[in-house]
Write a protein that holds these residues in place. Structure first.
Motif, PDB file in Angstrom:
ATOM      1  N   ALA A  34      23.527  14.178  -8.037  1.00 12.39           N
ATOM      2  CA  ALA A  34      24.645  14.440  -9.364  1.00 12.39           C
ATOM      3  C   ALA A  34      24.263  13.315 -10.294  1.00 12.39           C
ATOM      4  CB  ALA A  34      26.218  14.122  -9.038  1.00 12.39           C
ATOM      5  N   ALA A  35      23.641  11.983 -10.024  1.00 11.17           N
ATOM      6  CA  ALA A  35      23.924  11.104 -10.825  1.00 11.17           C
ATOM      7  C   ALA A  35      21.689  11.410 -11.757  1.00 11.17           C
ATOM      8  CB  ALA A  35      23.362   9.533 -10.559  1.00 11.17           C
ATOM      9  N   GLU A  36      21.739  12.318 -11.076  1.00 15.72           N
ATOM     10  CA  GLU A  36      20.044  12.446 -11.737  1.00 15.72           C
ATOM     11  C   GLU A  36      19.041  11.353 -11.863  1.00 15.72           C
ATOM     12  OE1 GLU A  36      21.871  14.510 -15.494  1.00 15.72           O
ATOM     13  OE2 GLU A  36      21.452  16.398 -14.989  1.00 15.72           O
ATOM     14  N   ARG A  37      19.128  10.149 -10.986  1.00 14.61           N
ATOM     15  CA  ARG A  37      18.767   8.960 -10.887  1.00 14.61           C
ATOM     16  C   ARG A  37      18.138   9.125  -8.974  1.00 14.61           C
ATOM     17  NH1 ARG A  37      20.205   5.817 -14.562  1.00 14.61           N
ATOM     18  NH2 ARG A  37      21.100   7.079 -15.584  1.00 14.61           N
ATOM     19  N   PRO A  38      16.364   8.777  -8.808  1.00 11.83           N
ATOM     20  CA  PRO A  38      16.123   8.611  -7.531  1.00 11.83           C
ATOM     21  C   PRO A  38      16.983   7.972  -7.030  1.00 11.83           C
ATOM     22  CG  PRO A  38      14.330   7.924  -8.987  1.00 11.83           C
ATOM     23  CD  PRO A  38      15.620   8.500  -9.407  1.00 11.83           C
ATOM     24  N   VAL A  39      17.385   7.946  -5.782  1.00 16.83           N
ATOM     25  CA  VAL A  39      17.841   6.205  -5.051  1.00 16.83           C
ATOM     26  C   VAL A  39      17.619   5.319  -5.470  1.00 16.83           C
ATOM     27  CG1 VAL A  39      16.345   7.012  -3.048  1.00 16.83           C
ATOM     28  CG2 VAL A  39      18.307   6.219  -2.656  1.00 16.83           C
ATOM     29  N   TYR A  40      18.527   4.169  -5.219  1.00 15.33           N
ATOM     30  CA  TYR A  40      17.905   2.197  -5.846  1.00 15.33           C
ATOM     31  C   TYR A  40      16.378   2.386  -4.903  1.00 15.33           C
ATOM     32  CZ  TYR A  40      17.920  -2.081  -5.340  1.00 15.33           C
ATOM     33  OH  TYR A  40      17.465  -3.373  -5.997  1.00 15.33           O
ATOM     34  N   SER A  41      16.673   2.752  -3.425  1.00 15.34           N
ATOM     35  CA  SER A  41      14.854   1.985  -2.899  1.00 15.34           C
ATOM     36  C   SER A  41      15.329   2.935  -1.735  1.00 15.34           C
ATOM     37  CB  SER A  41      15.397   0.948  -2.216  1.00 15.34           C
ATOM     38  OG  SER A  41      13.932   0.528  -1.367  1.00 15.34           O
ATOM     39  N   LEU A  80      23.780  13.882   3.164  1.00 14.87           N
ATOM     40  CA  LEU A  80      24.248  14.005   2.205  1.00 14.87           C
ATOM     41  C   LEU A  80      24.364  13.286   0.745  1.00 14.87           C
ATOM     42  CD1 LEU A  80      27.870  16.610   3.429  1.00 14.87           C
ATOM     43  CD2 LEU A  80      25.058  17.050   2.939  1.00 14.87           C
ATOM     44  N   MET A  81      25.002  11.953   1.243  1.00 17.74           N
ATOM     45  CA  MET A  81      24.901  10.563   0.155  1.00 17.74           C
ATOM     46  C   MET A  81      23.302  10.815  -0.515  1.00 17.74           C
ATOM     47  SD  MET A  81      25.312   7.228   0.250  1.00 17.74           S
ATOM     48  CE  MET A  81      23.834   6.196   1.103  1.00 17.74           C
ATOM     49  N   TYR A  82      22.546  11.111   0.337  1.00 17.14           N
ATOM     50  CA  TYR A  82      21.264  10.506   0.442  1.00 17.14           C
ATOM     51  C   TYR A  82      20.561  11.745  -0.940  1.00 17.14           C
ATOM     52  CZ  TYR A  82      20.092   5.962   1.832  1.00 17.14           C
ATOM     53  OH  TYR A  82      20.073   5.078   2.443  1.00 17.14           O
ATOM     54  N   LYS A 134       0.867  -0.915  -0.397  1.00 15.89           N
ATOM     55  CA  LYS A 134      -0.130   0.125   0.369  1.00 15.89           C
ATOM     56  C   LYS A 134       0.764   0.521  -0.204  1.00 15.89           C
ATOM     57  CE  LYS A 134      -2.899   1.920   3.249  1.00 15.89           C
ATOM     58  NZ  LYS A 134      -4.087   1.423   4.732  1.00 15.89           N
ATOM     59  N   HIS A 135       1.995   1.038   0.777  1.00 12.13           N
ATOM     60  CA  HIS A 135       2.979   2.200   0.807  1.00 12.13           C
ATOM     61  C   HIS A 135       4.007   2.507  -0.448  1.00 12.13           C
ATOM     62  CE1 HIS A 135       2.234   2.409   5.564  1.00 12.13           C
ATOM     63  NE2 HIS A 135       0.746   3.003   4.746  1.00 12.13           N
ATOM     64  N   ARG A 136       3.697   1.692  -1.081  1.00 16.03           N
ATOM     65  CA  ARG A 136       4.670   1.505  -1.989  1.00 16.03           C
ATOM     66  C   ARG A 136       4.810   2.809  -3.314  1.00 16.03           C
ATOM     67  NH1 ARG A 136       7.128  -2.941  -5.319  1.00 16.03           N
ATOM     68  NH2 ARG A 136       8.493  -1.579  -7.117  1.00 16.03           N
ATOM     69  N   ALA A 137       3.545   3.217  -3.703  1.00 13.76           N
ATOM     70  CA  ALA A 137       3.545   4.733  -4.530  1.00 13.76           C
ATOM     71  C   ALA A 137       3.842   6.059  -3.461  1.00 13.76           C
ATOM     72  CB  ALA A 137       2.088   4.525  -4.923  1.00 13.76           C
ATOM     73  N   MET A 138       4.103   5.604  -2.254  1.00 12.24           N
ATOM     74  CA  MET A 138       4.184   7.266  -2.030  1.00 12.24           C
ATOM     75  C   MET A 138       5.442   7.026  -1.676  1.00 12.24           C
ATOM     76  SD  MET A 138       2.592   8.129   2.685  1.00 12.24           S
ATOM     77  CE  MET A 138       4.225   6.563   3.166  1.00 12.24           C
ATOM     78  N   MET A 139       5.922   6.304  -1.081  1.00  9.25           N
ATOM     79  CA  MET A 139       7.031   5.994  -1.139  1.00  9.25           C
ATOM     80  C   MET A 139       8.401   6.221  -2.309  1.00  9.25           C
ATOM     81  SD  MET A 139       8.110   4.711   2.398  1.00  9.25           S
ATOM     82  CE  MET A 139       7.746   3.668   3.700  1.00  9.25           C
ATOM     83  N   GLU A 140       7.463   5.727  -3.470  1.00 10.10           N
ATOM     84  CA  GLU A 140       9.009   6.370  -4.130  1.00 10.10           C
ATOM     85  C   GLU A 140       8.394   7.205  -4.592  1.00 10.10           C
ATOM     86  OE1 GLU A 140       7.630   3.273  -7.357  1.00 10.10           O
ATOM     87  OE2 GLU A 140       8.333   2.023  -6.639  1.00 10.10           O
ATOM     88  N   THR A 148      22.011   3.528  -6.509  1.00 13.23           N
ATOM     89  CA  THR A 148      21.540   4.668  -7.058  1.00 13.23           C
ATOM     90  C   THR A 148      22.319   4.868  -9.197  1.00 13.23           C
ATOM     91  OG1 THR A 148      20.910   5.054  -5.126  1.00 13.23           O
ATOM     92  CG2 THR A 148      21.086   7.057  -6.987  1.00 13.23           C
ATOM     93  N   LEU A 149      23.217   3.851  -8.554  1.00 14.02           N
ATOM     94  CA  LEU A 149      24.146   4.690 -10.111  1.00 14.02           C
ATOM     95  C   LEU A 149      24.025   3.428 -11.527  1.00 14.02           C
ATOM     96  CD1 LEU A 149      27.184   5.421  -8.506  1.00 14.02           C
ATOM     97  CD2 LEU A 149      25.723   6.807  -9.644  1.00 14.02           C
ATOM     98  N   ARG A 150      23.339   2.472 -10.858  1.00 14.46           N
ATOM     99  CA  ARG A 150      23.007   1.254 -11.387  1.00 14.46           C
ATOM    100  C   ARG A 150      22.405   2.172 -13.360  1.00 14.46           C
ATOM    101  NH1 ARG A 150      18.312   2.616  -9.593  1.00 14.46           N
ATOM    102  NH2 ARG A 150      16.535   1.999  -9.856  1.00 14.46           N
TER     103      ARG A 150
END
Ligand code: HEM
Ligand code: HEM
Lengths: 59, 483
Positions: B237-244, B229-231, A40-46, B301-303
């Motif tokens: 700098a990589a222009e993409r959101p954090v991996y997870s 700072l890393m997050y 349920k939280h997936r979209a929010m997290m992303e 994140t750099l994938r």
């Protein structure tokens, strides 16, 4: 009481305290993982993950 | 602007961020980096070649060593973290800082603390607690300035335009709160004169409080704010959101929770009760899990962007930083195991560990952020793009020389100290003989440190000429690959 016995009793109590702490900590941790990974939280997290890119600015 | 959950700001909107304070902390960072690392090179020379102590009390190793640690941790490390916090907090919360006045009181207060440290430590004024050497009047000043910072930071949080707090903000919060608690508890003392005080703790309690402080200074001054700072800056700098993102918040809570208990790994084989030593050891070994969670999240994140890592010095600095973070957080838990610590403790291995974290993680992530910032905040292309690559290689090779020589020296010392001959006596009974054998390693370390410093000097010159150079035309997009 014999000092040795007293120490043993204290360490048994300590064992209970440590055991109880471990259970509580583990439960909190698992609860937290469960909360974070709920589908349920997936979209929010992303969406939160994209926050650094949503401020329209240049720097 | 209305308060929304994640607060999207339309392109071109002027929220009115305070960039001047960011520039002030940025400048202070570069200046103190050079000072702190120069003192590091000087004390490295003193260890290899004693005449460099100059025979004067003010310039001896014993007085310059705390000057080095205070300058690199609190002057360089502190200012670089403040630079990043003042910049990214405003942007993540879509609001200006709570108070411009408090921002400036924080800035000038922090710089005056550094200057006072630079004067008192060479004069030999100290309260003899590692990483908390400063005498009590300065401790009081630190407390006041930290409260100013705290009010300003949490005031900004209170007036934010977004509901959700991005994970970097959580890391910053842990830094602000924990450092306040650590500093106050560890520095509690009864003043006797202006320059002298007596700690309220004694004996074993003093040791335990000191290393609860000392280890969490590593955890909450050199680790959590830099992870914040890393997050923020690695994705930028990589222009993409954090991996997870989900991993990032689990990483955060597990890390701050475990760190607090790990201090006793500095007191293994001491008079500390066995159970407390074991507790510290167990928590230290568990720390590898969240630490590597953070490292993997950074690397993954750099994938899909690895081709850029080859050409963009900013990403190169960050990748090496995250890798050294992984290495030192693997090494640390190993060194926390009693038997391993029996070999490592008191040897140069610890110095190697410290600098793989300090030069590798703290230094390199800072350089990456600073190169990104100078181009984005001053809106200028780098004056010497190739120098950034040279800096990267000088620093990387410098770290390798530093850490490898210290590991070798540490293992050699540790093994020779404990070696026994067939009769069960010490095989090397004359301690100073072992010390003399370390000398070649100390020279290699000096070379590595000098290379690292040279890279930092090139960075400073590059920044100076970049900032004085012409502004980038507004239409031109921000360059990602700078070489
Ligand atoms: C040019 C770079 C540097 C050089 C040449 C250098 C050199 C040294 C030397 C010679 C020592 C004393 C070692 C001993 O007592 O045996 C030392 C200690 C220390 N340095 Fe550095 N350093 C550098 C950069 C840094 C940076 C950037 C940081 C932190 C961000 C740092 C943190 C420390 C700490 C925490 C200690 C105390 C270690 C302990 O007590 O175990 N150093 N450094
Ligand atoms: C999971 C993470 C880590 C663990 C479990 C850990 C563990 C240890 C251990 C066991 C020691 C040696 C204590 C002794 O025998 O004297 C030590 C020393 C040290 N570590 Fe780490 N470490 C970790 C990560 C780091 C990182 C990332 C940094 C730097 C950014 C760092 C900085 C230091 C410093 C400055 C010392 C020297 C303290 C002193 O004696 O002055 N550590 N660490």
């Amino acid at each position: 009481m014999n000092p040795l016995l007293r120490e043993a009793a204290a360490s048994v109590q300590l064992g209970w305290v440590l055991g109880a702490m471990t259970v509580v900590f583990l439960a909190v941790f698992l609860g937290w993982v469960f909360w974070a990974y709920r589908p349920k939280h997936r979209a929010m997290m992303e969406e939160i993950g994209r926050m650094p890119f949503m401020d329209g600015g240049d720097a | 602007m209305e308060k929304t959950t994640t607060g999207t700001v339309a392109a071109g909107t002027d929220v009115g961020y305070d960039l001047d304070i960011v520039k002030m902390f940025f400048t202070a960072t570069v200046v103190w980096a050079l000072v702190g690392m120069l003192v590091g090179v000087i004390i490295a020379l003193q260890l290899a070649w004693w005449p460099a102590n100059l025979g004067l009390p003010w310039t001896t190793f014993g007085r310059l060593r705390p000057l080095h640690t205070n300058a690199v941790i609190f002057a360089f490390g502190g200012n670089v973290v403040f630079t990043g916090i003042y910049h990214s907090t405003q942007r993540l919360l879509r609001t200006r800082m709570f108070s411009d006045t408090l921002s400036r009181v924080h800035f000038w207060g922090w710089q005056s603390i550094i200057v006072l440290a630079a004067v008192t430590l060479p004069l030999g004024m100290t309260q003899s607690k590692e990483y908390a050497e400063l005498i009590w009047p300065i401790d009081v000043l630190i407390t006041v300035v930290w409260v100013v910072f705290g009010v300003n930071f949490f005031g900004t949080l209170a007036r934010r335009k977004v509901q959700h707090l991005y994970v970097a903000i959580w890391f910053y919060m842990s830094f602000v709160i924990t450092i306040a608690v650590l500093h106050i508890v560890n520095s509690l003392a009864v003043p006797a004169t202006w320059f002298r005080s007596y700690p309220v703790y004694s004996g074993l309690t003093d040791a335990l409080v000191q290393w609860w402080y000392g280890h969490n200074a590593v955890g909450f001054f050199l680790t959590t704010p830099f992870l914040g700072l890393m997050y923020y800056y690695l994705p930028r700098a990589a222009e993409r959101p954090v991996y997870s993102y989900r991993l990032s918040i689990i990483h955060f809570w597990a890390l701050v929770f475990l760190y607090i208990w790990a201090g006793p790994h500095h007191l293994l084989y001491s008079a500390l009760p066995d159970w407390a030593q074991t507790l510290g050891m167990v928590f230290s070994v568990m720390l590898i899990a969240p630490s590597w969670g953070g490292m993997l999240n950074g690397l993954l994140t750099l994938r899909g962007a690895w081709d850029r890592v080859r050409t963009d010095p900013i990403l190169k600095f960050m990748v090496v930083a995250v890798s050294f973070y992984g290495m030192s957080t693997f090494e640390g838990p190993m060194m926390s195991i009693r038997a391993v610590n029996g070999l490592a403790h008191y040897t140069n291995w610890v110095i190697g560990h410290v600098h793989s974290g300090a030069l590798g993680w703290v230094g390199m992530i800072s350089f990456g952020m600073l190169y990104w910032m100078v181009q984005n905040i001053w809106k200028r292309p780098l004056a010497h793009p190739t120098w950034a690559s040279h800096h990267f290689w000088l620093a990387t090779i410098g770290i390798v020389l530093y850490t490898v020589s210290m590991w070798a020296a540490g293992l050699m010392e540790g093994l020779q100290w404990r070696a026994l001959n067939d009769a069960g006596q010490l095989a090397n009974p004359i301690f100073v003989d072992i010390t003399a054998r370390l000398n070649p390693f100390l020279w290699i370390r000096l070379l590595g440190g000098a290379m690292y410093l040279t890279g930092a000097v090139m960075m400073a010159v590059n920044f100076w000429q970049t900032i004085r150079g012409p502004e980038r035309p507004a239409a031109e997009p921000v360059p990602v690959a700078a070489d």
